[in-house]
Design a protein around this motif. Structure first.
Motif, mmCIF file in Angstrom:
data_model
loop_
_atom_site.group_PDB
_atom_site.id
_atom_site.type_symbol
_atom_site.label_atom_id
_atom_site.label_comp_id
_atom_site.label_asym_id
_atom_site.label_seq_id
_atom_site.Cartn_x
_atom_site.Cartn_y
_atom_site.Cartn_z
ATOM 1 N N ASN A 51 0.821 -1.206 0.000
ATOM 2 C CA ASN A 51 0.000 0.000 0.000
ATOM 3 C C ASN A 51 0.856 1.257 0.000
ATOM 4 O OD1 ASN A 51 -2.460 -1.391 0.081
ATOM 5 N ND2 ASN A 51 -2.286 -1.673 2.282
ATOM 6 N N LYS A 52 2.076 1.159 -0.480
ATOM 7 C CA LYS A 52 2.975 2.307 -0.468
ATOM 8 C C LYS A 52 2.519 3.367 -1.466
ATOM 9 C CE LYS A 52 7.108 -0.033 1.111
ATOM 10 N NZ LYS A 52 6.729 -0.006 2.462
ATOM 11 N N ASP A 53 2.757 4.609 -1.109
ATOM 12 C CA ASP A 53 2.420 5.739 -1.968
ATOM 13 C C ASP A 53 3.631 6.083 -2.826
ATOM 14 O OD1 ASP A 53 1.434 8.026 -3.154
ATOM 15 O OD2 ASP A 53 1.730 9.278 -1.380
ATOM 16 N N PHE A 54 3.501 5.850 -4.113
ATOM 17 C CA PHE A 54 4.580 6.128 -5.045
ATOM 18 C C PHE A 54 4.299 7.380 -5.877
ATOM 19 C CE2 PHE A 54 4.833 1.457 -4.584
ATOM 20 C CZ PHE A 54 6.129 1.368 -4.120
ATOM 21 N N GLY B 31 6.588 9.588 -9.944
ATOM 22 C CA GLY B 31 6.209 9.760 -11.343
ATOM 23 C C GLY B 31 5.551 8.525 -11.927
ATOM 24 N N PRO B 32 4.966 8.680 -13.107
ATOM 25 C CA PRO B 32 4.271 7.553 -13.748
ATOM 26 C C PRO B 32 5.255 6.520 -14.283
ATOM 27 C CG PRO B 32 4.320 9.425 -15.225
ATOM 28 C CD PRO B 32 4.903 9.898 -13.919
ATOM 29 N N ILE B 33 4.829 5.296 -14.336
ATOM 30 C CA ILE B 33 5.641 4.215 -14.890
ATOM 31 C C ILE B 33 5.654 4.355 -16.405
ATOM 32 C CG2 ILE B 33 5.735 1.722 -15.244
ATOM 33 C CD1 ILE B 33 4.717 1.403 -12.407
ATOM 34 N N ARG C 151 10.820 1.676 -8.433
ATOM 35 C CA ARG C 151 9.862 2.617 -9.009
ATOM 36 C C ARG C 151 10.581 3.739 -9.770
ATOM 37 N NH1 ARG C 151 4.145 2.964 -9.046
ATOM 38 N NH2 ARG C 151 3.761 4.912 -10.110
ATOM 39 N N ARG C 152 11.700 4.231 -9.249
ATOM 40 C CA ARG C 152 12.440 5.284 -9.944
ATOM 41 C C ARG C 152 13.024 4.767 -11.260
ATOM 42 N NH1 ARG C 152 14.671 6.390 -4.631
ATOM 43 N NH2 ARG C 152 16.640 5.601 -5.428
ATOM 44 N N GLY D 94 11.782 6.126 -15.053
ATOM 45 C CA GLY D 94 12.808 6.790 -15.840
ATOM 46 C C GLY D 94 13.641 7.798 -15.062
ATOM 47 N N LYS D 95 13.382 7.940 -13.760
ATOM 48 C CA LYS D 95 14.187 8.869 -12.956
ATOM 49 C C LYS D 95 15.617 8.382 -12.798
ATOM 50 C CE LYS D 95 10.697 11.300 -10.353
ATOM 51 N NZ LYS D 95 10.296 11.761 -9.030
ATOM 52 N N ILE D 96 15.801 7.069 -12.807
ATOM 53 C CA ILE D 96 17.128 6.461 -12.812
ATOM 54 C C ILE D 96 17.237 5.662 -14.100
ATOM 55 C CG2 ILE D 96 18.663 4.775 -11.729
ATOM 56 C CD1 ILE D 96 17.442 5.447 -9.061
#
Length: 107
Positions: free
Chosen positions: A17-20, A24-26, A74-75, A79-81
């Motif tokens: 239930n983590k808030d991602f 950003g969007p996948i 998630r990053r 695309g953040k990483i």
């Protein structure tokens, strides 16, 4: 090995239930990300550096499989990483936030 580790851990993330929302969007699937990571790592570390390649793969697999590190996965998927970033990020930069906080407190 990267694909199965990354995909298994990401599927576990989906059950949480983590808030991602801040990540950003996948924009890619775990399969796409895994393929990009493998290609980038193998291109970055040539055959002359097989020990460095092995160590990098171990470091990535450890961090991908860490259940307390969903934000790294998630990053990557957002695309953040980039796959190229993963070739040079330190252990501290890859670590889950709890472990990084613990390390900072000990210093």
């Amino acid at each position: 090995k990267i694909l199965s580790t990354f995909t298994k851990a990401y599927n576990e993330d989906l059950k949480s239930n983590k808030d991602f929302s801040g990540e950003g969007p996948i924009i890619k699937t775990p399969e796409e990300a895994s393929s990009e990571i493998e290609e980038a790592v193998f291109n970055f570390y040539s055959r002359e550096h097989s020990k460095a390649l092995y160590q990098r793969l171990r470091k990535l697999l450890f961090n991908f499989s860490d259940p307390k590190n969903p934000y790294l996965r998630r990053r990557i998927l957002s695309g953040k990483i980039t796959a190229q970033d993963l070739c040079t990020l330190s252990s501290e930069e890859l670590a889950n936030p709890e472990l990084e906080k613990y390390r900072q407190e000990r210093e």
